[in-house]
Design an enzyme around this catalytic site. Structure first.
Site, PDB file in Angstrom:
ATOM      1  N   LYS A 194       1.237  -1.290   0.409  1.00 31.30           N
ATOM      2  CA  LYS A 194      -0.198  -0.328  -0.371  1.00 31.30           C
ATOM      3  C   LYS A 194       0.966   1.279  -0.133  1.00 31.30           C
ATOM      4  O   LYS A 194       1.378   1.698   0.818  1.00 31.30           O
ATOM      5  CB  LYS A 194      -0.899  -0.352   1.383  1.00 31.30           C
ATOM      6  N   GLU A 270       9.351   0.727  11.026  1.00 32.19           N
ATOM      7  CA  GLU A 270      10.705   2.408  10.865  1.00 32.19           C
ATOM      8  C   GLU A 270       9.565   3.359  10.612  1.00 32.19           C
ATOM      9  O   GLU A 270       8.660   3.941  10.150  1.00 32.19           O
ATOM     10  CB  GLU A 270      11.229   1.838   9.344  1.00 32.19           C
ATOM     11  N   CYS A 304      12.751  10.568   7.837  1.00 36.83           N
ATOM     12  CA  CYS A 304      13.027  10.462   9.783  1.00 36.83           C
ATOM     13  C   CYS A 304      13.930   9.961  10.277  1.00 36.83           C
ATOM     14  O   CYS A 304      14.218  10.454  11.358  1.00 36.83           O
ATOM     15  CB  CYS A 304      12.297   8.726   9.345  1.00 36.83           C
ATOM     16  N   GLU A 401       8.733  15.136  16.745  1.00 37.64           N
ATOM     17  CA  GLU A 401       9.350  15.084  15.071  1.00 37.64           C
ATOM     18  C   GLU A 401       8.621  16.012  14.978  1.00 37.64           C
ATOM     19  O   GLU A 401       7.037  15.461  14.638  1.00 37.64           O
ATOM     20  CB  GLU A 401       9.269  13.985  14.816  1.00 37.64           C
TER      21      GLU A 401
END
Ligand code: TXE
Length: 504
Positions: A194, A270, A304, A401
């Site tokens: 996906k 992750e 990331c 973040e």
């Protein structure tokens, strides 16, 4: 054939090609509409207007894809297909990606807002390298012969797990698709993928190349759609044996929950990061300033493993800040296809709003805006590379973040203080250390709570080297030989060579 498609003429300075392909759900090597016939608008980050539509997949489409993937596993792939043949097909795919290198790069630029040059030289180049690297592994998936007694032969087989689910983020669509698909195919699994609904175009185009390369039907399937529908269906499906996910820590938790509540499927996650970038007093300031800027602003900060918290030793703070802000001010923003443009728009309106909210929170909490702090222009999702100084560890811009072009710069006293402050985060994905004293740099690297540490460089993964995090940054490793471990199951075989069993 699906009703949705994408045709685009890239009349720009650096790339002038065209593209045209179907944008449906991809099952059994064919494109089709989603089972409910609905579509999702894909937006252009430069203008904020609609770029095209893709088919909206459903849970039913996921189920159809899983059946196709299972059938391929039983007939043409998995243990039915020798590693050498899988390797050949993967190398063919890499060749086709090379042939379409510019087109794939242009798709990343137009869909994600990445600059064409970076998409070409980093994302797509690394995606091709990853497929080639894992093509090399496909016929080297080796079990072991294990000594027990003279009367027994025991050995292991590293067998494919089965149908694996792969849920992709929007920041590096094609690259992360290849990070996941490479080891999955090398070890003989079939996949239901996906892509992110924000930026799926390069991944959908890749499906056409998969057919052209000659992969049997059902080996790779792609169900485009939303996370709460298609993503949930993948993580909860009993026919999927493992899910590899890249995305937010919050969604990663949901993935684990569904994996546990369905068939106890394995997961690799992750997730986010808030990487420390530590500049020790014996660093080369010019090099460190450039790498630090690259580490937080590359790809519009949507990385990331970005080094978004920059820690500078007190003794060189003023010197570093002067050079660092000069580097940041020199970053050229604009249309991703512009020749000398380094900084494009953020990927989506939602993400743009989120980052602007963080910038506002930094201002409200009393941080100093040393550079930037505003949107660029009035159209599209452009944000100025922004540097906050005079921050403290309790501010949201320091703790959370942001996943955007926002750096915070803090001071530290000595090496121990740098390590303490750098590790003061719930994340543990990456860290960067700058020092000309290599012993000190390595000493510091070994004490960082992070899955990866870069010394005198920043944010430069390589397909041969494992990538992943600890703490809330995830579980498992992508890339390198280590990634293969997530995609095979170990079967032990015991062969009796003469031991008698007499009962009664
Ligand atoms: O992530 P989501 P979003 C971080 C970054 C960013 C934040 C939010 O901080 O600002 O996450 O981004 C699918 N079950 N990262 O909202 O929701 C979704 O459709 C299964 C870091 O985009 O995690 C998409 O394909 N799947 C990161 C993918 O998950 C679901 C990269 C990521 O979306 C789902 C991206 C569900 N319930 C964001 N809900 C990194 N590690 O690089 C959504 N998805």
């Amino acid at each position: 054939m699906p009703g949705t498609s994408f045709s685009y003429d890239f009349s720009s300075k650096v790339y002038t090609g065209k593209t045209s392909f179907k944008t449906g759900v991809f099952i059994n090597n064919e494109f089709r509409d989603g089972s409910e016939g609905t579509t999702i608008d894909i937006m252009n980050p430069v203008t904020g207007g609609v770029l095209t539509q893709i088919s909206e997949g459903t849970a039913q489409d996921v189920d159809t894809a899983v059946q196709a993937a299972k059938a391929a596993l039983a007939t043409t792939w998995g243990l039915k297909c020798p590693g050498a043949k899988r390797s050949l097909l993967m190398n063919k795919l890499a060749n086709l990606m090379e042939e379409h290198h510019d087109e794939l790069s242009a798709l990343e630029a137009v869909d994600v807002g990445k600059t064409f040059n970076w998409a070409k030289n980093a994302d797509v180049a690394a995606a091709i390298a990853t497929i080639r690297y894992y093509a090399g592994w496909a016929d080297k998936i080796l079990g072991q012969v294990i000594e027990t007694t003279e009367a027994k032969l025991a050995y292991t087989r590293h067998e494919p797990i089965g149908v694996v689910g792969q849920i992709l983020p929007w920041n590096f669509p094609l690259l992360i698709m290849c990070w996941k698909l490479g080891p999955a195919l090398a070890t003989g699994n079939t996949a239901v993928i996906k892509p992110a609904e924000v930026a799926p175009l390069s991944c959908i185009r890749m499906c056409e190349l998969i057919v052209e390369a000659g992969f049997p039907a059902g080996v790779v399937n792609m169900v485009t759609g939303y996370g709460h529908t298609v993503g949930t269906a993948i993580t909860a499906h009993n026919g999927i044996e493992m899910v590899s996910f890249t995305g937010s820590t919050f969604t990663g938790g949901k993935v684990m929950e569904n994996a546990a509540n369905s068939n106890i499927k394995d997961v690799t996650l992750e997730l986010g990061g808030k990487g420390p970038c530590i500049v020790l007093e014996d660093a080369d300031i010019d090099k460190a300033a450039n790498w630090a800027a690259f580490g937080v602003f590359w790809s519009q900060g949507q990385v990331c493993c970005a080094g978004s918290r920059i820690f500078v030793q007190e003794s060189i703070y003023e010197k570093f800040i002067a050079r660092f802000t000069q580097v940041v001010r020199s970053i050229k923003a604009g249309d991703p296809f512009g020749e000398s443009i380094w900084h494009g728009p953020q990927a989506s309106q939602q993400h743009f709003d989120r980052i602007m909210g963080y910038i506002q929170s930094g201002k409200d909490e009393g941080a100093t805006v040393a550079v930037g702090g505003n949107r660029i222009g009035t159209e599209g999702y452009f944000i100025e590379p922004t540097v906050f100084t005079d921050v403290n560890p309790n501010m949201r811009v320091v703790k959370e973040e942001i996943f955007g072009p926002v750096a915070v710069v803090l001071k530290f006293k000595d090496q121990a203080d740098a390590i303490r402050q750098g590790n003061d985060t719930e994340y543990g994905l990456s860290a960067a250390i700058f020092s000309e004293n290599i012993t000190k740099a390595i000493e510091t690297a070994h004490q960082m709570q992070a899955g990866m540490t870069f010394i005198n460089c920043n944010v430069s993964p390589e397909c041969q080297v494992p990538f992943g995090g600890i703490k809330k940054s995830g579980i498992g490793r992508e890339l390198g030989e280590y990634a293969l471990r997530s995609y095979y199951t170990v079967k032990a075989v015991h062969v009796n060579l003469g031991l008698e069993m007499n009962i009664g």
